[in-house]
Write a protein that holds these residues in place. Structure first.
Motif, PDB file in Angstrom:
ATOM      1  N   SER A   1       0.831  -1.207   0.000  1.00 45.90           N
ATOM      2  CA  SER A   1       0.000   0.000   0.000  1.00 45.90           C
ATOM      3  C   SER A   1       0.863   1.254   0.000  1.00 45.90           C
ATOM      4  O   SER A   1       0.566   2.225  -0.695  1.00 45.90           O
ATOM      5  CB  SER A   1      -0.930  -0.018   1.222  1.00 45.90           C
ATOM      6  OG  SER A   1      -1.709   1.153   1.281  1.00 45.90           O
ATOM      7  N   LEU A   2       1.953   1.233   0.771  1.00 51.02           N
ATOM      8  CA  LEU A   2       2.863   2.381   0.778  1.00 51.02           C
ATOM      9  C   LEU A   2       3.536   2.549  -0.572  1.00 51.02           C
ATOM     10  O   LEU A   2       3.740   3.686  -1.038  1.00 51.02           O
ATOM     11  CB  LEU A   2       3.911   2.194   1.875  1.00 51.02           C
ATOM     12  CG  LEU A   2       4.981   3.289   2.000  1.00 51.02           C
ATOM     13  CD1 LEU A   2       4.349   4.632   2.352  1.00 51.02           C
ATOM     14  CD2 LEU A   2       6.038   2.906   3.032  1.00 51.02           C
ATOM     15  N   TRP A   3       3.877   1.458  -1.228  1.00 50.46           N
ATOM     16  CA  TRP A   3       4.528   1.524  -2.534  1.00 50.46           C
ATOM     17  C   TRP A   3       3.634   2.182  -3.578  1.00 50.46           C
ATOM     18  O   TRP A   3       4.126   2.793  -4.532  1.00 50.46           O
ATOM     19  CB  TRP A   3       4.928   0.115  -2.973  1.00 50.46           C
ATOM     20  CG  TRP A   3       5.631   0.065  -4.300  1.00 50.46           C
ATOM     21  CD1 TRP A   3       5.152  -0.366  -5.491  1.00 50.46           C
ATOM     22  CD2 TRP A   3       6.981   0.488  -4.555  1.00 50.46           C
ATOM     23  NE1 TRP A   3       6.086  -0.249  -6.479  1.00 50.46           N
ATOM     24  CE2 TRP A   3       7.225   0.271  -5.930  1.00 50.46           C
ATOM     25  CE3 TRP A   3       7.989   1.021  -3.753  1.00 50.46           C
ATOM     26  CZ2 TRP A   3       8.457   0.577  -6.519  1.00 50.46           C
ATOM     27  CZ3 TRP A   3       9.209   1.320  -4.351  1.00 50.46           C
ATOM     28  CH2 TRP A   3       9.432   1.097  -5.709  1.00 50.46           C
ATOM     29  N   ARG A   4       2.319   2.069  -3.390  1.00 53.01           N
ATOM     30  CA  ARG A   4       1.376   2.683  -4.340  1.00 53.01           C
ATOM     31  C   ARG A   4       0.994   4.112  -3.944  1.00 53.01           C
ATOM     32  O   ARG A   4       0.096   4.685  -4.564  1.00 53.01           O
ATOM     33  CB  ARG A   4       0.109   1.813  -4.435  1.00 53.01           C
ATOM     34  CG  ARG A   4       0.345   0.462  -5.093  1.00 53.01           C
ATOM     35  CD  ARG A   4      -0.972  -0.232  -5.406  1.00 53.01           C
ATOM     36  NE  ARG A   4      -1.699  -0.596  -4.187  1.00 53.01           N
ATOM     37  CZ  ARG A   4      -1.587  -1.777  -3.578  1.00 53.01           C
ATOM     38  NH1 ARG A   4      -0.765  -2.693  -4.064  1.00 53.01           N
ATOM     39  NH2 ARG A   4      -2.281  -2.036  -2.489  1.00 53.01           N
TER      40      ARG A   4
ATOM     41  N   LEU B   1       6.035   8.183  -0.558  1.00 53.97           N
ATOM     42  CA  LEU B   1       7.372   7.789  -0.998  1.00 53.97           C
ATOM     43  C   LEU B   1       8.254   9.018  -1.222  1.00 53.97           C
ATOM     44  O   LEU B   1       9.440   9.020  -0.860  1.00 53.97           O
ATOM     45  CB  LEU B   1       7.279   6.963  -2.283  1.00 53.97           C
ATOM     46  CG  LEU B   1       6.633   5.580  -2.155  1.00 53.97           C
ATOM     47  CD1 LEU B   1       6.536   4.921  -3.520  1.00 53.97           C
ATOM     48  CD2 LEU B   1       7.437   4.698  -1.201  1.00 53.97           C
ATOM     49  N   PHE B   2       7.670  10.061  -1.803  1.00 53.64           N
ATOM     50  CA  PHE B   2       8.424  11.294  -2.016  1.00 53.64           C
ATOM     51  C   PHE B   2       8.818  11.926  -0.686  1.00 53.64           C
ATOM     52  O   PHE B   2       9.948  12.416  -0.527  1.00 53.64           O
ATOM     53  CB  PHE B   2       7.594  12.282  -2.839  1.00 53.64           C
ATOM     54  CG  PHE B   2       8.247  13.632  -2.992  1.00 53.64           C
ATOM     55  CD1 PHE B   2       9.271  13.823  -3.905  1.00 53.64           C
ATOM     56  CD2 PHE B   2       7.837  14.702  -2.208  1.00 53.64           C
ATOM     57  CE1 PHE B   2       9.888  15.060  -4.036  1.00 53.64           C
ATOM     58  CE2 PHE B   2       8.434  15.945  -2.329  1.00 53.64           C
ATOM     59  CZ  PHE B   2       9.465  16.128  -3.248  1.00 53.64           C
ATOM     60  N   LEU B   3       7.901  11.903   0.291  1.00 52.66           N
ATOM     61  CA  LEU B   3       8.198  12.466   1.606  1.00 52.66           C
ATOM     62  C   LEU B   3       9.352  11.724   2.277  1.00 52.66           C
ATOM     63  O   LEU B   3      10.252  12.342   2.859  1.00 52.66           O
ATOM     64  CB  LEU B   3       6.955  12.399   2.490  1.00 52.66           C
ATOM     65  CG  LEU B   3       7.110  12.905   3.936  1.00 52.66           C
ATOM     66  CD1 LEU B   3       7.490  14.375   3.947  1.00 52.66           C
ATOM     67  CD2 LEU B   3       5.818  12.676   4.717  1.00 52.66           C
ATOM     68  N   ILE B   4       9.351  10.385   2.176  1.00 50.52           N
ATOM     69  CA  ILE B   4      10.434   9.598   2.765  1.00 50.52           C
ATOM     70  C   ILE B   4      11.755   9.908   2.075  1.00 50.52           C
ATOM     71  O   ILE B   4      12.784  10.148   2.730  1.00 50.52           O
ATOM     72  CB  ILE B   4      10.110   8.101   2.668  1.00 50.52           C
ATOM     73  CG1 ILE B   4       8.857   7.766   3.484  1.00 50.52           C
ATOM     74  CG2 ILE B   4      11.285   7.251   3.130  1.00 50.52           C
ATOM     75  CD1 ILE B   4       8.353   6.354   3.257  1.00 50.52           C
ATOM     76  N   LEU B   5      11.738   9.907   0.749  1.00 52.06           N
ATOM     77  CA  LEU B   5      12.967  10.158  -0.003  1.00 52.06           C
ATOM     78  C   LEU B   5      13.509  11.553   0.267  1.00 52.06           C
ATOM     79  O   LEU B   5      14.716  11.736   0.487  1.00 52.06           O
ATOM     80  CB  LEU B   5      12.696   9.967  -1.502  1.00 52.06           C
ATOM     81  CG  LEU B   5      13.889  10.167  -2.438  1.00 52.06           C
ATOM     82  CD1 LEU B   5      14.981   9.148  -2.130  1.00 52.06           C
ATOM     83  CD2 LEU B   5      13.458  10.060  -3.899  1.00 52.06           C
TER      84      LEU B   5
END
Length: 374
Positions: free
Chosen positions: A17-20, A25-29
């Motif tokens: 779900s996180l991968w989608r 994902l942008f926030l983590i990166l």
């Protein structure tokens, strides 16, 4: 084994779900790459290329020496302006400092009259204004003393202080900023990811699907804790190896494995806080407002921004219940001072105890929210 299998499969569902979710994902990166670089380099630790203007009304040898003493990298080459241009330049933001050397300055100095110089400072540029005033005063005093004595040699003092700087010998702010940004990002993202995961399931209606499956509230909550905690832990390791040691060239004194072990325990506590907040908030906007009320005290009062000893005693006592207080102390001891487990074990025990309490509270709240399952 059945419980462990359910927790594992539900955790894989959380990761998918996180991968989608491209925004998460942008926030983590961003938080563990650009955010760390910006925090380490955006605020210079010393005065750097501060624009200065000089009004030389004396046109003497001493005034020329003072003018020539300002040069990069602390200052830009001085702009020689007239007295009527000072206010216009400060108002337009062209200068941070404007030094006015009055007429007959050299003659008054030689006569021992102690003349005054006027320094105009643009105080809206806080960091440079605060540091630059002291720099300029030292430069002017040094040039005047050298002019009067013919040398800059200082008068010997009866007691000399031998200064030795440990753990950060160059006093580079980037060393401190990079590591503290990692600590703040670990806390923030672990709360955000777990809370957002729970709210997202409620908004999408998938929480009802889980309720009819043969899984318990403990398994649902534990799956979110380990999945989101694993993501943040991997991102934290990436930031330490790539951004801190690689890009920023910040030396890490202690064991990164020991730090990551402590970070994993800290994530156990903060992800539980995220679950608890997710059961209180009914939407992402509500969660965002609640996050500000919780995250700011955790970051500002944990000892990372300012020493805990400088805080009121009541605040110091209350913040002992926050996992970030012990995590910051542990991280600084390991990464800055190279401490081993024999030094930081009290912080490990404190984080484990606090994490267990928060997990129990969050689980009780979670069960009341979605209903107890058989």
């Amino acid at each position: 084994m059945r419980h462990a299998a359910n927790i594992y499969r539900l955790g894989i569902k959380e990761l998918r779900s996180l991968w989608r979710d491209p925004m998460m994902l942008f926030l983590i990166l961003y938080s563990f790459s650009v955010g760390i670089y910006v925090a380490a380099t955006a605020m210079p630790e010393t005065l750097h290329k501060a624009p200065i203007a000089i009004v030389d009304e004396d046109q003497s040898q001493l005034s020329s020496r003072i003018t020539g003493a300002f040069y990069p990298p602390h200052f830009t080459p001085p702009s020689i302006v007239g007295l009527n241009e000072v206010d216009k330049g400060l108002d337009a933001g062209r200068y941070t400092f404007a030094l006015d050397i009055p007429p007959d300055f050299q003659r008054d100095v030689l006569a021992g009259r102690q003349p005054g110089l006027q320094l105009n400072v643009d105080a809206t540029r806080m960091s440079q204004a605060f540091t630059g005033g002291g720099y300029i005063q030292q430069i002017v005093q040094g040039e005047v003393a050298e002019f009067m004595k013919g040398t800059r040699a200082s008068t010997p003092v009866p007691v000399e202080l031998a200064l030795r700087v440990r753990f950060n010998p160059t006093l580079a702010q980037s060393w401190f900023g990079a590591v503290m940004e990692i600590i703040n990002s670990v806390t923030m993202l672990s709360i955000v990811l777990t809370g957002a995961a729970l709210i997202r399931e409620r908004e999408h209606g998938t929480i009802e699907h889980l309720l009819v499956m043969p899984v318990t509230p403990f398994e649902i909550m534990a799956s979110k804790v380990w999945a989101m905690g694993l993501v943040v832990l991997v991102a934290c390791a990436f930031a330490l190896f790539v951004m801190v040691e690689g890009v920023l060239s910040v030396p890490v004194e202690g064991s990164i494995a020991l730090f990551l072990a402590g970070a994993g325990l800290h994530l156990f506590a903060t992800t539980s806080i995220g679950i608890f907040m997710g059961t209180i908030a009914r939407s992402m906007p509500q969660f965002g407002l609640l996050l500000m009320l919780v995250l700011l005290p955790l970051q500002m009062l944990s000892g990372g921004s300012t020493p805990r000893e400088s805080m009121p005693e009541f605040v110091q006592t209350v913040m002992l219940a926050a996992p970030t207080t012990h995590f910051v102390k542990m991280a600084q001891a390991i990464l800055y001072r190279g401490a081993g487990f024999d030094v930081v074990w009290p912080q490990f025990l404190a984080i484990i105890a606090i994490g267990a309490i928060f997990f129990a509270i969050a689980l009780a709240r979670f069960r009341r929210t979605i209903g107890t399952m058989a």
